[in-house]
Design a protein around this motif. Sequence first.
Motif, PDB file in Angstrom:
ATOM      1  N   VAL A  10       0.844  -1.201   0.000  1.00 15.93           N
ATOM      2  CA  VAL A  10       0.000   0.000   0.000  1.00 15.93           C
ATOM      3  C   VAL A  10       0.882   1.255   0.000  1.00 15.93           C
ATOM      4  CG1 VAL A  10      -1.644   1.365   1.355  1.00 15.93           C
ATOM      5  CG2 VAL A  10      -2.005  -1.086   1.074  1.00 15.93           C
ATOM      6  N   VAL A  11       1.905   1.278   0.842  1.00 13.52           N
ATOM      7  CA  VAL A  11       2.819   2.420   0.893  1.00 13.52           C
ATOM      8  C   VAL A  11       3.488   2.613  -0.467  1.00 13.52           C
ATOM      9  CG1 VAL A  11       4.979   3.276   1.919  1.00 13.52           C
ATOM     10  CG2 VAL A  11       3.205   2.272   3.377  1.00 13.52           C
ATOM     11  N   THR A  12       3.942   1.527  -1.066  1.00 11.23           N
ATOM     12  CA  THR A  12       4.582   1.594  -2.375  1.00 11.23           C
ATOM     13  C   THR A  12       3.603   2.077  -3.442  1.00 11.23           C
ATOM     14  OG1 THR A  12       6.023  -0.222  -1.723  1.00 11.23           O
ATOM     15  CG2 THR A  12       5.921   0.277  -4.065  1.00 11.23           C
ATOM     16  N   PHE A  16       1.413  15.954 -16.111  1.00  8.29           N
ATOM     17  CA  PHE A  16       1.321  16.964 -17.169  1.00  8.29           C
ATOM     18  C   PHE A  16       2.577  17.076 -18.021  1.00  8.29           C
ATOM     19  CE2 PHE A  16      -1.813  18.361 -14.001  1.00  8.29           C
ATOM     20  CZ  PHE A  16      -2.943  18.339 -14.824  1.00  8.29           C
ATOM     21  N   ASP A  17       3.712  16.576 -17.516  1.00  9.35           N
ATOM     22  CA  ASP A  17       4.929  16.699 -18.310  1.00  9.35           C
ATOM     23  C   ASP A  17       5.467  15.345 -18.792  1.00  9.35           C
ATOM     24  OD1 ASP A  17       5.763  15.771 -15.851  1.00  9.35           O
ATOM     25  OD2 ASP A  17       7.398  17.210 -15.600  1.00  9.35           O
ATOM     26  N   ALA A  18       4.782  14.267 -18.481  1.00 13.44           N
ATOM     27  CA  ALA A  18       5.240  12.937 -18.884  1.00 13.44           C
ATOM     28  C   ALA A  18       4.733  12.594 -20.284  1.00 13.44           C
ATOM     29  CB  ALA A  18       4.740  11.893 -17.893  1.00 13.44           C
ATOM     30  N   THR A  19       5.452  11.717 -20.943  1.00 14.91           N
ATOM     31  CA  THR A  19       5.015  11.238 -22.253  1.00 14.91           C
ATOM     32  C   THR A  19       3.899  10.206 -22.059  1.00 14.91           C
ATOM     33  OG1 THR A  19       6.575   9.392 -22.300  1.00 14.91           O
ATOM     34  CG2 THR A  19       7.368  11.526 -23.157  1.00 14.91           C
ATOM     35  N   GLU A  20       3.241   9.882 -23.141  1.00 17.39           N
ATOM     36  CA  GLU A  20       2.191   8.872 -23.080  1.00 17.39           C
ATOM     37  C   GLU A  20       2.754   7.537 -22.602  1.00 17.39           C
ATOM     38  OE1 GLU A  20      -1.032   6.611 -26.001  1.00 17.39           O
ATOM     39  OE2 GLU A  20       0.242   8.190 -26.817  1.00 17.39           O
ATOM     40  N   ALA A  21       3.932   7.191 -23.088  1.00 18.09           N
ATOM     41  CA  ALA A  21       4.567   5.933 -22.681  1.00 18.09           C
ATOM     42  C   ALA A  21       4.869   5.940 -21.181  1.00 18.09           C
ATOM     43  CB  ALA A  21       5.842   5.695 -23.484  1.00 18.09           C
ATOM     44  N   ASP A  22       5.319   7.099 -20.659  1.00 20.36           N
ATOM     45  CA  ASP A  22       5.599   7.191 -19.224  1.00 20.36           C
ATOM     46  C   ASP A  22       4.325   7.015 -18.398  1.00 20.36           C
ATOM     47  OD1 ASP A  22       8.303   7.608 -19.626  1.00 20.36           O
ATOM     48  OD2 ASP A  22       8.120   9.807 -19.593  1.00 20.36           O
ATOM     49  N   ILE A  23       3.221   7.586 -18.868  1.00 20.39           N
ATOM     50  CA  ILE A  23       1.941   7.445 -18.169  1.00 20.39           C
ATOM     51  C   ILE A  23       1.498   5.988 -18.183  1.00 20.39           C
ATOM     52  CG2 ILE A  23      -0.512   8.063 -18.196  1.00 20.39           C
ATOM     53  CD1 ILE A  23       1.311  10.344 -17.256  1.00 20.39           C
ATOM     54  N   ILE A  24       1.603   5.357 -19.343  1.00 19.17           N
ATOM     55  CA  ILE A  24       1.217   3.935 -19.450  1.00 19.17           C
ATOM     56  C   ILE A  24       2.080   3.086 -18.536  1.00 19.17           C
ATOM     57  CG2 ILE A  24       1.166   1.941 -21.003  1.00 19.17           C
ATOM     58  CD1 ILE A  24       0.291   3.926 -23.219  1.00 19.17           C
ATOM     59  N   LEU A  25       3.386   3.353 -18.515  1.00 20.96           N
ATOM     60  CA  LEU A  25       4.281   2.596 -17.628  1.00 20.96           C
ATOM     61  C   LEU A  25       3.924   2.827 -16.160  1.00 20.96           C
ATOM     62  CD1 LEU A  25       7.685   3.071 -19.460  1.00 20.96           C
ATOM     63  CD2 LEU A  25       6.426   0.928 -19.154  1.00 20.96           C
ATOM     64  N   GLY A  26       3.556   4.051 -15.812  1.00 18.27           N
ATOM     65  CA  GLY A  26       3.146   4.350 -14.442  1.00 18.27           C
ATOM     66  C   GLY A  26       1.871   3.613 -14.060  1.00 18.27           C
ATOM     67  N   VAL A  27       0.913   3.592 -14.979  1.00 17.70           N
ATOM     68  CA  VAL A  27      -0.336   2.868 -14.728  1.00 17.70           C
ATOM     69  C   VAL A  27      -0.063   1.372 -14.625  1.00 17.70           C
ATOM     70  CG1 VAL A  27      -2.589   2.281 -15.709  1.00 17.70           C
ATOM     71  CG2 VAL A  27      -1.805   4.647 -15.737  1.00 17.70           C
ATOM     72  N   LEU A  28       0.807   0.850 -15.482  1.00 19.66           N
ATOM     73  CA  LEU A  28       1.160  -0.574 -15.415  1.00 19.66           C
ATOM     74  C   LEU A  28       1.823  -0.908 -14.077  1.00 19.66           C
ATOM     75  CD1 LEU A  28       2.468  -1.332 -19.017  1.00 19.66           C
ATOM     76  CD2 LEU A  28       0.356  -2.163 -17.951  1.00 19.66           C
ATOM     77  N   ALA A  29       2.634   0.008 -13.562  1.00 22.72           N
ATOM     78  CA  ALA A  29       3.258  -0.217 -12.249  1.00 22.72           C
ATOM     79  C   ALA A  29       2.181  -0.305 -11.166  1.00 22.72           C
ATOM     80  CB  ALA A  29       4.250   0.898 -11.935  1.00 22.72           C
ATOM     81  N   LEU A  30       1.150   0.551 -11.254  1.00 24.30           N
ATOM     82  CA  LEU A  30       0.062   0.509 -10.278  1.00 24.30           C
ATOM     83  C   LEU A  30      -0.735  -0.787 -10.405  1.00 24.30           C
ATOM     84  CD1 LEU A  30      -1.243   4.193 -10.475  1.00 24.30           C
ATOM     85  CD2 LEU A  30       0.252   3.169  -8.742  1.00 24.30           C
ATOM     86  N   ILE A  31      -0.975  -1.219 -11.633  1.00 26.25           N
ATOM     87  CA  ILE A  31      -1.692  -2.486 -11.854  1.00 26.25           C
ATOM     88  C   ILE A  31      -0.872  -3.645 -11.306  1.00 26.25           C
ATOM     89  CG2 ILE A  31      -2.498  -4.104 -13.622  1.00 26.25           C
ATOM     90  CD1 ILE A  31      -3.240  -1.605 -15.307  1.00 26.25           C
ATOM     91  N   ASP A  32       0.420  -3.606 -11.545  1.00 25.15           N
ATOM     92  CA  ASP A  32       1.325  -4.647 -11.055  1.00 25.15           C
ATOM     93  C   ASP A  32       1.261  -4.742  -9.529  1.00 25.15           C
ATOM     94  OD1 ASP A  32       3.199  -6.633 -11.520  1.00 25.15           O
ATOM     95  OD2 ASP A  32       4.897  -5.258 -11.585  1.00 25.15           O
ATOM     96  N   LEU A  33       1.298  -3.603  -8.855  1.00 25.85           N
ATOM     97  CA  LEU A  33       1.209  -3.593  -7.392  1.00 25.85           C
ATOM     98  C   LEU A  33      -0.150  -4.095  -6.926  1.00 25.85           C
ATOM     99  CD1 LEU A  33       3.044  -0.218  -6.718  1.00 25.85           C
ATOM    100  CD2 LEU A  33       3.794  -2.484  -5.961  1.00 25.85           C
ATOM    101  N   SER A  34      -1.193  -3.726  -7.645  1.00 28.43           N
ATOM    102  CA  SER A  34      -2.543  -4.192  -7.294  1.00 28.43           C
ATOM    103  C   SER A  34      -2.646  -5.708  -7.425  1.00 28.43           C
ATOM    104  CB  SER A  34      -3.563  -3.506  -8.208  1.00 28.43           C
ATOM    105  OG  SER A  34      -4.842  -4.022  -7.982  1.00 28.43           O
ATOM    106  N   LEU A  35      -2.096  -6.261  -8.501  1.00 29.78           N
ATOM    107  CA  LEU A  35      -2.115  -7.716  -8.674  1.00 29.78           C
ATOM    108  C   LEU A  35      -1.315  -8.417  -7.578  1.00 29.78           C
ATOM    109  CD1 LEU A  35      -1.736  -8.004 -12.549  1.00 29.78           C
ATOM    110  CD2 LEU A  35      -3.728  -8.651 -11.191  1.00 29.78           C
ATOM    111  N   ALA A  36      -0.181  -7.836  -7.214  1.00 30.12           N
ATOM    112  CA  ALA A  36       0.619  -8.425  -6.134  1.00 30.12           C
ATOM    113  C   ALA A  36      -0.164  -8.390  -4.817  1.00 30.12           C
ATOM    114  CB  ALA A  36       1.949  -7.686  -5.994  1.00 30.12           C
ATOM    115  N   ALA A  37      -0.872  -7.290  -4.560  1.00 29.87           N
ATOM    116  CA  ALA A  37      -1.683  -7.180  -3.346  1.00 29.87           C
ATOM    117  C   ALA A  37      -2.824  -8.204  -3.369  1.00 29.87           C
ATOM    118  CB  ALA A  37      -2.230  -5.769  -3.194  1.00 29.87           C
ATOM    119  N   ASN A  38      -3.459  -8.360  -4.526  1.00 29.73           N
ATOM    120  CA  ASN A  38      -4.502  -9.383  -4.656  1.00 29.73           C
ATOM    121  C   ASN A  38      -3.947 -10.766  -4.368  1.00 29.73           C
ATOM    122  OD1 ASN A  38      -6.407  -7.482  -5.398  1.00 29.73           O
ATOM    123  ND2 ASN A  38      -6.144  -7.823  -7.569  1.00 29.73           N
ATOM    124  N   LEU A  39      -2.760 -11.015  -4.867  1.00 34.49           N
ATOM    125  CA  LEU A  39      -2.100 -12.300  -4.651  1.00 34.49           C
ATOM    126  C   LEU A  39      -1.871 -12.549  -3.160  1.00 34.49           C
ATOM    127  CD1 LEU A  39      -0.754 -14.685  -6.156  1.00 34.49           C
ATOM    128  CD2 LEU A  39       1.314 -13.301  -6.259  1.00 34.49           C
TER     129      LEU A  39
END
Length: 177
Positions: free
Chosen positions: A32-34, A47-70
């Motif tokens: 949760v802290v992470t 506002f200053d990140a590229t689309e790829a950076d935003i997607i990578l950031g969202v993927l990192a959040l999804i990854d953490l969510s899946l780990a928490a579900n696990l």
Amino acid sequence: MLEKPIEKTIFFSRWLMVPFYLGLLVSLAVLVVTFVKELGHLLAHAFDATEADIILGVLALIDLSLAANLVLIVVFSGYENFVSKIDATGHPDWPDWMTKVDFPGLKQKLMASIVAISAIQLLKAFMHIDTSAAGTFNSESLMWLVIVHMVFVVSGVILAWTDAIGSKGHGDAGDAH
């Protein structure tokens, strides 16, 4: 004469698993802290990140969510299967799966989560191909990510297949009785 005390000791030893589950709950708090830290980082650069950076950031959040579900799946179904039944009465919002996941189901859910996490890591690596500076792309690392992911996928299929064979065998044996 020793049989009953030994059996009672073995049966009581299941409670030795409780510290593991409590430790996993602590690791859930760390996730949760992470997650909050990653979300803050994503929001700070929205506002200053590229689309790829935003997607990578969202993927990192999804990854953490899946780990928490696990972690939750392991804690609930592990406790339910190996320590003690959880009384869900009086909890109308209690998810059905929490008291119904047996050990084969737990293995399936774990493997599905691991495959999903592996797929996200692989997708992150593919997203970095375009953004990496010339000469910094490591095709060998990408190859190993693909190999590891495929090992997880094949392992999941084999696990599902063996569980299906095992449950079919139990069903046939139950019909014969």
